[in-house]
Design an enzyme around this catalytic site. Structure first.
Site, mmCIF file in Angstrom:
data_model
loop_
_atom_site.group_PDB
_atom_site.id
_atom_site.type_symbol
_atom_site.label_atom_id
_atom_site.label_comp_id
_atom_site.label_asym_id
_atom_site.label_seq_id
_atom_site.Cartn_x
_atom_site.Cartn_y
_atom_site.Cartn_z
ATOM 1 N N LYS A 1 1.008 -1.169 -0.071
ATOM 2 C CA LYS A 1 0.069 -0.237 -0.278
ATOM 3 C C LYS A 1 1.136 1.055 0.124
ATOM 4 C CE LYS A 1 -3.863 -0.794 2.735
ATOM 5 N NZ LYS A 1 -4.471 -0.244 3.542
ATOM 6 N N ARG B 1 -2.806 3.245 8.590
ATOM 7 C CA ARG B 1 -3.883 1.674 7.763
ATOM 8 C C ARG B 1 -2.473 0.716 7.477
ATOM 9 N NH1 ARG B 1 -4.722 4.431 2.130
ATOM 10 N NH2 ARG B 1 -6.123 3.255 1.773
ATOM 11 N N GLY C 1 -7.800 -7.513 4.306
ATOM 12 C CA GLY C 1 -9.062 -8.058 5.410
ATOM 13 C C GLY C 1 -7.926 -8.503 6.804
ATOM 14 N N MET D 1 -5.740 -6.808 8.507
ATOM 15 C CA MET D 1 -5.480 -5.201 9.202
ATOM 16 C C MET D 1 -5.793 -4.271 8.909
ATOM 17 S SD MET D 1 -2.003 -6.615 9.963
ATOM 18 C CE MET D 1 -0.795 -7.771 9.109
ATOM 19 N N ARG E 1 -3.717 -1.494 -6.382
ATOM 20 C CA ARG E 1 -3.078 -2.429 -6.412
ATOM 21 C C ARG E 1 -3.095 -3.760 -7.673
ATOM 22 N NH1 ARG E 1 -5.811 -4.514 -1.185
ATOM 23 N NH2 ARG E 1 -8.124 -4.598 -1.887
ATOM 24 N N HIS F 1 -16.670 -9.209 1.511
ATOM 25 C CA HIS F 1 -15.838 -9.489 1.766
ATOM 26 C C HIS F 1 -15.940 -11.283 1.414
ATOM 27 C CE1 HIS F 1 -13.742 -12.493 5.021
ATOM 28 N NE2 HIS F 1 -12.791 -11.695 4.943
ATOM 29 N N SER G 1 12.187 -43.667 -13.089
ATOM 30 C CA SER G 1 11.181 -42.596 -12.897
ATOM 31 C C SER G 1 10.641 -42.205 -11.016
ATOM 32 C CB SER G 1 9.700 -43.596 -12.945
ATOM 33 O OG SER G 1 7.890 -42.408 -12.905
ATOM 34 N N CYS H 1 7.086 -39.382 -10.989
ATOM 35 C CA CYS H 1 5.195 -39.739 -11.270
ATOM 36 C C CYS H 1 4.546 -39.453 -9.576
ATOM 37 C CB CYS H 1 4.908 -41.546 -11.629
ATOM 38 S SG CYS H 1 6.067 -42.712 -10.524
ATOM 39 N N TYR I 1 10.338 -35.807 -17.727
ATOM 40 C CA TYR I 1 9.266 -35.344 -17.809
ATOM 41 C C TYR I 1 8.574 -35.003 -15.898
ATOM 42 C CZ TYR I 1 8.517 -40.760 -17.045
ATOM 43 O OH TYR I 1 8.277 -41.539 -16.180
HETATM 44 P P1 ADP Z 1 -7.597 -2.040 3.485
HETATM 45 O O1 ADP Z 1 -5.940 -2.452 3.117
HETATM 46 O O2 ADP Z 1 -8.450 -3.504 4.521
HETATM 47 O O3 ADP Z 1 -8.408 -2.444 1.745
HETATM 48 P P2 ADP Z 1 -7.209 0.488 3.791
HETATM 49 O O4 ADP Z 1 -6.114 0.711 4.475
HETATM 50 O O5 ADP Z 1 -7.161 0.348 2.543
HETATM 51 O O6 ADP Z 1 -7.538 -0.863 3.762
HETATM 52 O O7 ADP Z 1 -8.298 0.924 4.624
HETATM 53 C C1 ADP Z 1 -9.695 0.556 3.804
HETATM 54 C C2 ADP Z 1 -11.142 2.074 3.114
HETATM 55 O O8 ADP Z 1 -10.689 3.506 4.093
HETATM 56 C C3 ADP Z 1 -10.507 3.036 2.359
HETATM 57 O O9 ADP Z 1 -10.654 1.801 1.396
HETATM 58 C C4 ADP Z 1 -10.229 4.390 2.549
HETATM 59 O O10 ADP Z 1 -11.951 4.308 1.678
HETATM 60 C C5 ADP Z 1 -10.981 4.319 3.736
HETATM 61 N N1 ADP Z 1 -9.399 5.375 3.438
HETATM 62 C C6 ADP Z 1 -8.280 4.802 4.373
HETATM 63 N N2 ADP Z 1 -7.321 5.793 4.227
HETATM 64 C C7 ADP Z 1 -8.384 7.491 3.436
HETATM 65 C C8 ADP Z 1 -8.368 8.697 4.623
HETATM 66 N N3 ADP Z 1 -7.022 8.888 4.144
HETATM 67 N N4 ADP Z 1 -9.778 9.486 3.661
HETATM 68 C C9 ADP Z 1 -10.239 8.690 3.173
HETATM 69 N N5 ADP Z 1 -10.444 7.441 3.339
HETATM 70 C C10 ADP Z 1 -9.245 6.617 3.799
HETATM 71 MG MG MG Z 2 -7.771 -0.614 0.801
HETATM 72 MG MG MG Z 3 -10.331 -3.725 4.440
#
Ligand code: ADP
Ligand code: MG
Ligand code: MG
Length: 892
Positions: free
Chosen positions: A26, A96, A105, A107, A352, A468, A777, A844, A864
């Protein structure tokens, strides 16, 4: 001095996409997008090295970190014209997590950090919107409490639900500023009650609390499970991103959304995604409100009555489209993007590589190569071989009658059928008992990973295509129907109901993740389509791979399936499977139970025509491709009669007494049959068995080649050899039989005699053995058992802790133990080649279909691999990737 903190924003960054190991995925991509001049809220990344430090120093930080963070915060403040902790113009941030490999999902993110009783008022004033400010504050209290203070979110949800009910509100957006203010009072009380401390008001304390929570979450159970399932080393650590907040919840000109540059389900080249007006962060994926489509085309296709982003915010939409195109071109791959619109201004929050189904992976790889965005070699490398599995599995027969129970979203393709379960624990438990289950949940969360793994498919009643359940199921290759809104789930009574129909736990349903349908009962399914993109990519793979791919097959049905999957011959035909069939088991038993050669020969004479027919059919199906037939291998007692009825049947056929048979059967009992009277040892003691099989092979070959007009290559394989002398003895019998058949028929069938290398001694003495053996083999199932001294059949009770505790990196019966067993393979290959340069080398064991083991086979120079029919395409692709990987390594 180590640099612990990297800033980004305002068109530049201290890091970039290549800094992934240090900044996490990220952070690296936020930096890269900043460098590209895209609108990214400014922020900074605390590196993965801090995470490593944190765990190496009993959860403390490097000395200079605090100063670095303060400086970086001040830098964001300068860029945004705000100040962290300021009561007049407060800077709010998100905290984040971000590991090297994306861990969806796993962290948790904290938004709106920096809000307290004073700054919330400033936020309200500056935005001119009280409702927005208090909505943000209550979100912050709830998220922070959950992630940092570990307070169950239900505490807050219950209070909110109750409040809404009392007021007659339906949606969260119905609540006013005053409503939120009142709820915030209650929320703070919950915090005080649950954590025995007031909600922290000091923004700096909040920040360090959140940073600590992200680092700590690296070791939570969810993250550990995910890492184990995805082979992510614990040592990688996570980074922490602190970023200025932008707000999607500032009214109707604000929004938040997620999008893919191509359809992650089908791979179609179309912008694909969902957004919500006046919402924040995870609202889209949390399934709280049903999201809206981004493009108008998608809205029409989905027959949604909610307007698309294309119509409600055309300018931002157009800008967004340009950004998505730029990013896809820049990264040369399908992108998964997160964005927020704050009062008409677009902000990019994440980029990503998009997770995709196998179908989408294939289609995007093939199309991107055809578009010239990537090379064919890159296309081959882009598709995860194991994921092909998804495409090789059945879909619902369109002609089959369907009793439709409900319809949801086609979240992850493929069809699955099983018993309904309502909890992940039940799913896991029933799966352990060998049952097939469909996991039914209102929605899933990271706590459900184990249940999703255990189930054939997943059905949820809430949540969109990016929920999710949908994202994780696609990653796992499991069929999933999400957001089947008409289905009511009653967890307490373990039932689900739709308009008068109620099903209970254990009832069978079928879900169609391709159409989104939920069907009652088990529905007929179809075999997969192997042409199209699949055929194209396989063709490219075949053009670059060096190793051949054969199949392990003994039945005509398996052999045919393997051929359609592209098998280039049979690498292992286990003849004992043919012995078990109903019409011949009596003759087999007669042979075993005879205590003299004459009796055995009489029984073998009955088996000969059946075996000849078996082999003729296999040779015919393989039409000129090599077929390796292994002589009888298992301990004889496996074929013996058990019940009195069975004994009586054999006694009658042999004209012997049941008593005598029981005695003979007791004589054959072994304490350790795996290391007992089996393999070549049978042929040494009873050469007439090997002779019969050799004759059946030669005669079958003659019959098949007369029918197809194609020469047959028969490879006769002697199992469990430990010395050259054993092989010499058996080979002499085979050669003699060949001469006899040639004499009788006048046909000289081309053939080879080789051996399996499945004992350490055979590997060590490969040099002598190769003087006789024309091929090796590697029977890596037995070679693993005999090298590790672990019985495969008994391993389940103790092997689990070995992999869980990291004593072994993988189950050695799934992925070859390259260091140990692999060394024997390499050594035997080298010694075999030295003695006989033209020797043919193959594998095998089960490992022949495992991509990591296939990569090893490439390095070891095998000719093979051979695997079960359904793994043949996986092996073809893995062999191509291995060849490319080796080429890349030798060029580097
Ligand atoms: P994950 O790794 O679970 O995708 P993120 O760190 O991407 O978590 O955060 C989830 C959501 O939180 C992002 O998709 C975004 O919508 C919101 N978010 C994160 N940082 C910011 C920010 N600086 N301003 C506004 N929204 C944010
Ligand atoms: Mg995200
Ligand atoms: Mg998330």
């Amino acid at each position: 001095m180590t640099k612990w903190v990297y800033t980004f924003g305002d068109g530049k960054a201290e890091g970039n996409a290549s800094g992934r190991n240090l900044l996490g995925g990220k952070g690296a991509n936020l930096a890269e997008m900043s460098n590209l001049g895209l609108p990214v809220p400014p922020g900074f990344t605390i590196t993965t090295e801090v995470c490593t430090y944190f765990y190496a120093h009993s959860r403390t930080y490097p000395e200079t970190l605090q100063g670095d963070v303060d400086a970086a915060l001040a830098h964001i403040g300068t860029l945004t014209g705000r100040q962290f902790g300021d009561d007049v113009n407060p800077l709010l941030v998100s905290v984040r997590s971000g590991a090297r490999a994306s861990m969806p999902g796993m962290m948790d993110t904290v938004l709106n950090l920096g809000l307290n009783d004073a700054t919330v008022q400033a936020l309200a004033k500056n935005a001119g919107d009280e409702r927005f400010a208090y909505d943000s504050y209550r979100r912050f209290i709830q998220m922070y409490s959950n992630v940092v203070l570990d307070i169950d979110p239900h505490n807050f949800e219950d209070v909110l639900e109750e409040y809404k009910e009392r007021k007659g509100y339906v949606l969260d957006t119905d609540l006013t500023a005053a409503d939120w203010q009142r709820l915030i009072v209650d929320y703070k009380k919950i915090v005080e009650r649950e954590s025995e401390k007031p909600f922290p008001q000091d923004p700096r304390a909040q920040l360090w609390g959140a940073i600590g929570a992200v680092f700590s979450s690296w070791m939570n159970a969810r993250a550990i499970t995910y890492r184990r399932l995805h082979d992510i080393p614990e040592s990688w650590g996570t980074a922490v991103n602190v970023q200025a907040m932008v707000f999607g919840n500032m009214g109707d000109t604000s929004a938040t959304g997620v999008a893919f540059t191509r359809n992650p389900s089908t791979g179609a080249h179309e912008l694909y995604g969902e957004f919500l007006v006046n919402a924040q962060g995870e609202d889209v994926v949390a399934g709280i409100r049903t999201p809206q489509n981004i493009t108008e085309a998608a809205r029409i296709a989905a027959q949604s009555d909610k307007p698309s982003m294309e119509t409600v915010m055309p300018d931002v939409y157009n800008q967004f489209v340009r950004v998505t195109q730029l990013l896809e071109k820049h990264y040369r791959d399908m992108q998964d993007l997160e964005f927020t619109v704050e009062r008409g201004k677009l902000w990019m929050l994440q980029a990503r590589s998009g997770k995709r189904t196998a179908k989408a992976a294939l289609r995007t790889a093939v199309e991107m190569a055809n578009e010239g965005l990537i090379t064919r070699e890159e296309a081959i490398a882009r598709v995860e071989p194991a994921a092909l599995d998804q495409l090789l599995h059945p879909t619902i027969d369109p002609k089959a009658p369907r009793k439709i129970l409900a319809a949801g979203l086609p979240a992850s393709p493929g069809a699955a059928c099983g018993e309904i379960v309502f909890s992940s624990d039940d799913a896991e438990q029933l799966k352990g008992a060998g049952r097939k289950v469909i996991l039914v949940r209102v929605e899933t969360s990271p706590e459900d990973i184990h249940g999703m793994h255990a189930s054939e498919g997943i059905l949820t009643t809430r949540g969109g295509m990016t929920s999710h359940a949908a994202v994780v199921a696609r990653g796992m290759g499991k069929p999933c129907v999400s957001g089947a809104g008409t289905v009511r789930v009653d967890y307490a009574n373990e039932t689900l109901s739709v308009a008068g129909t109620t099903l209970k736990k254990g009832d069978i349903i079928t879900i169609d993740g391709t159409s989104g349908q939920v069907l009652i009962g088990a529905v007929a399914m179809l075999q997969p389509e192997l042409s199209g993109d699949f055929g194209t990519l396989m063709g490219w793979a075949d053009a670059v791979r060096r190793m051949k791919v054969r199949t392990n097959a003994e039945t005509p049905a398996d052999a045919r399936v393997a051929r359609t999957f592209g098998a280039e011959g049979i690498g292992l035909c286990r003849t004992e499977h043919m012995f078990f069939e109903d019409d011949r088991i009596v003759a087999v038993r007669e042979m075993i139970l005879s205590d003299n050669e004459k009796g055995r020969r009489a029984a073998l004479a009955k088996l000969l025509p059946m075996q000849r027919q078996d082999f003729a059919e296999l040779f015919e199906i393989m039409s000129g491709l090599p077929v390796t037939i292994r002589l009888l291998d298992p301990p004889l007692h496996e074929f013996l009669p058990h019940t009195d009825e069975e004994i009586a049947e054999v006694a009658k056929a042999m004209n012997a007494s049941a008593e005598r048979l029981k005695q003979r059967s007791a004589d054959l009992h072994e304490f350790n049959p795996m290391l007992g009277f089996r393999g070549v040892r049978l042929a040494v003691a009873f050469p007439e068995i090997a002779e019969m099989q050799a004759r059946a092979i030669f005669e079958g070959a003659i019959a098949a080649s007369q029918k197809t007009g194609k020469a047959v290559t028969a490879e006769i394989m002697v199992p469990l050899v430990m010395t050259k002398a054993e092989l010499d003895l058996v080979k002499a019998r085979i050669d003699a039989m060949h001469a006899a058949v040639k004499q009788e028929t006048g046909v000289d069938v081309p053939y080879q005699v080789g051996t399996m290398i499945e004992l350490p001694r055979a590997a060590l003495r490969a040099g002598d053995i190769a003087q006789t053996a024309e091929f090796f083999s590697f029977g890596t199932n037995d070679l693993t058992q005999t090298t590790l001294g672990i019985s495969r059949d008994d391993a389940s009770s103790f092997l689990g802790p070995y992999t869980a505790k990291g004593l072994l990196p993988h189950d050695p019966f799934v992925t070859l133990d390259q260091e140990g067993v692999g060394e024997l393979v390499q050594l035997a290959a080298a010694r075999g080649k030295a003695a006989r340069p033209a020797i043919k080398l193959g594998i095998c064991g089960e490992h022949g279909g495992d991509p990591a083991s296939i990569a090893f086979c490439e390095k070891a120079g095998l000719d093979y691999v051979s695997c079960s029919p359904f793994r043949v395409p996986i092996a073809r692709l893995a062999a191509a990737q291995a060849a490319l990987g080796k080429k890349a390594a030798s060029q580097a």
